[in-house]
Design a protein around this motif. Structure first.
Motif, PDB file in Angstrom:
ATOM      1  N   ALA A 183       7.823  -1.638  -2.676  1.00  0.00           N
ATOM      2  CA  ALA A 183       6.870  -2.507  -1.996  1.00  0.00           C
ATOM      3  C   ALA A 183       5.451  -2.052  -2.321  1.00  0.00           C
ATOM      4  O   ALA A 183       5.252  -0.990  -2.915  1.00  0.00           O
ATOM      5  CB  ALA A 183       7.075  -2.452  -0.477  1.00  0.00           C
ATOM      6  N   VAL A 184       4.498  -2.866  -1.899  1.00  0.00           N
ATOM      7  CA  VAL A 184       3.104  -2.445  -1.884  1.00  0.00           C
ATOM      8  C   VAL A 184       2.837  -1.842  -0.511  1.00  0.00           C
ATOM      9  O   VAL A 184       3.074  -2.502   0.522  1.00  0.00           O
ATOM     10  CB  VAL A 184       2.152  -3.615  -2.160  1.00  0.00           C
ATOM     11  N   TYR A 185       2.369  -0.618  -0.503  1.00  0.00           N
ATOM     12  CA  TYR A 185       2.099   0.101   0.733  1.00  0.00           C
ATOM     13  C   TYR A 185       0.596   0.084   1.004  1.00  0.00           C
ATOM     14  O   TYR A 185      -0.212   0.363   0.112  1.00  0.00           O
ATOM     15  CB  TYR A 185       2.595   1.536   0.628  1.00  0.00           C
ATOM     16  N   ARG A 186       0.251  -0.231   2.243  1.00  0.00           N
ATOM     17  CA  ARG A 186      -1.155  -0.303   2.627  1.00  0.00           C
ATOM     18  C   ARG A 186      -1.409   0.541   3.858  1.00  0.00           C
ATOM     19  O   ARG A 186      -0.579   0.585   4.785  1.00  0.00           O
ATOM     20  CB  ARG A 186      -1.571  -1.743   2.916  1.00  0.00           C
ATOM     21  N   CYS A 187      -2.545   1.174   3.848  1.00  0.00           N
ATOM     22  CA  CYS A 187      -2.996   2.011   4.952  1.00  0.00           C
ATOM     23  C   CYS A 187      -3.864   1.172   5.897  1.00  0.00           C
ATOM     24  O   CYS A 187      -4.665   0.347   5.444  1.00  0.00           O
ATOM     25  CB  CYS A 187      -3.800   3.167   4.357  1.00  0.00           C
ATOM     26  N   ASN A 188      -3.695   1.399   7.185  1.00  0.00           N
ATOM     27  CA  ASN A 188      -4.488   0.686   8.190  1.00  0.00           C
ATOM     28  C   ASN A 188      -5.078   1.664   9.186  1.00  0.00           C
ATOM     29  O   ASN A 188      -4.388   2.574   9.656  1.00  0.00           O
ATOM     30  CB  ASN A 188      -3.618  -0.323   8.925  1.00  0.00           C
ATOM     31  N   ALA A 189      -6.338   1.461   9.511  1.00  0.00           N
ATOM     32  CA  ALA A 189      -7.024   2.252  10.528  1.00  0.00           C
ATOM     33  C   ALA A 189      -7.419   1.330  11.673  1.00  0.00           C
ATOM     34  O   ALA A 189      -8.084   0.314  11.451  1.00  0.00           O
ATOM     35  CB  ALA A 189      -8.255   2.911   9.938  1.00  0.00           C
ATOM     36  N   LEU A 190      -7.002   1.677  12.867  1.00  0.00           N
ATOM     37  CA  LEU A 190      -7.205   0.799  14.027  1.00  0.00           C
ATOM     38  C   LEU A 190      -7.809   1.578  15.179  1.00  0.00           C
ATOM     39  O   LEU A 190      -7.281   2.611  15.578  1.00  0.00           O
ATOM     40  CB  LEU A 190      -5.868   0.197  14.457  1.00  0.00           C
ATOM     41  N   ARG A 191      -8.891   1.050  15.685  1.00  0.00           N
ATOM     42  CA  ARG A 191      -9.511   1.656  16.856  1.00  0.00           C
ATOM     43  C   ARG A 191      -9.448   0.662  18.013  1.00  0.00           C
ATOM     44  O   ARG A 191      -9.847  -0.493  17.856  1.00  0.00           O
ATOM     45  CB  ARG A 191     -10.969   2.019  16.580  1.00  0.00           C
ATOM     46  N   THR A 206       7.562   1.754  -6.598  1.00  0.00           N
ATOM     47  CA  THR A 206       8.773   1.165  -7.162  1.00  0.00           C
ATOM     48  C   THR A 206       9.861   2.225  -7.213  1.00  0.00           C
ATOM     49  O   THR A 206       9.640   3.307  -7.768  1.00  0.00           O
ATOM     50  CB  THR A 206       8.520   0.617  -8.567  1.00  0.00           C
ATOM     51  N   VAL A 207      10.990   1.902  -6.612  1.00  0.00           N
ATOM     52  CA  VAL A 207      12.119   2.824  -6.614  1.00  0.00           C
ATOM     53  C   VAL A 207      13.209   2.215  -7.480  1.00  0.00           C
ATOM     54  O   VAL A 207      13.825   1.207  -7.111  1.00  0.00           O
ATOM     55  CB  VAL A 207      12.642   3.092  -5.196  1.00  0.00           C
ATOM     56  N   SER A 208      13.414   2.829  -8.615  1.00  0.00           N
ATOM     57  CA  SER A 208      14.360   2.260  -9.579  1.00  0.00           C
ATOM     58  C   SER A 208      14.807   3.329 -10.567  1.00  0.00           C
ATOM     59  O   SER A 208      14.055   4.256 -10.870  1.00  0.00           O
ATOM     60  CB  SER A 208      13.701   1.107 -10.340  1.00  0.00           C
TER      61      SER A 208
END
Length: 122
Positions: free
Chosen positions: A92-100, A119-121
């Motif tokens: 997958a595409v992994y994204r970081c999120n910062a939430l306050r 990618t896991v293959s």
């Protein structure tokens, strides 16, 4: 100016490991809960893991429990996602999120990284 920058992902064989990192600048990092999300092709975005601003509380999606570990280093403004025993379905595409949030739970700030592909293959 706030910047959220993830490390490079990559190609990993099934059963392998990979650590993602995400650095955020321009904010008081310790005020933010940090999360990793992922989105596979043709699928909805999934919340993978979350760590509270104080760093003590973590939550995981059932699909990654026992394999992934989220952690943070407030001195380095960095959050990590250690991924072990990787499976093809982790691709997958992994994204970081910062939430306050305010003490009442209202979202004050919400920042996203650009995403990094894993990618896991074989």
């Amino acid at each position: 100016q706030v910047q959220v920058v993830e490390s490079a992902g990559g190609l990993v064989q099934p059963g392998g490991s990979l650590r993602l990192s995400c650095v955020i600048s321009g904010v008081t990092f310790s005020n933010y809960g940090m999360s990793w999300y992922r989105q596979a092709p043709g699928k909805e975005r999934e919340l993978v893991a979350t760590i509270a601003s104080a760093g003590g509380t973590t939550t995981y999606a059932d699909s990654v429990k026992g394999r992934f570990t989220i952690s943070r280093d407030n001195a380095k403004n960095t959050v990590y996602l250690q991924m072990n025993s990787l499976k093809p379905e982790d691709t997958a595409v992994y994204r970081c999120n910062a939430l306050r949030r305010s003490y009442l739970g209202r979202v004050i700030n919400d920042y996203w990284g650009q995403g990094t592909e894993v990618t896991v293959s074989s």
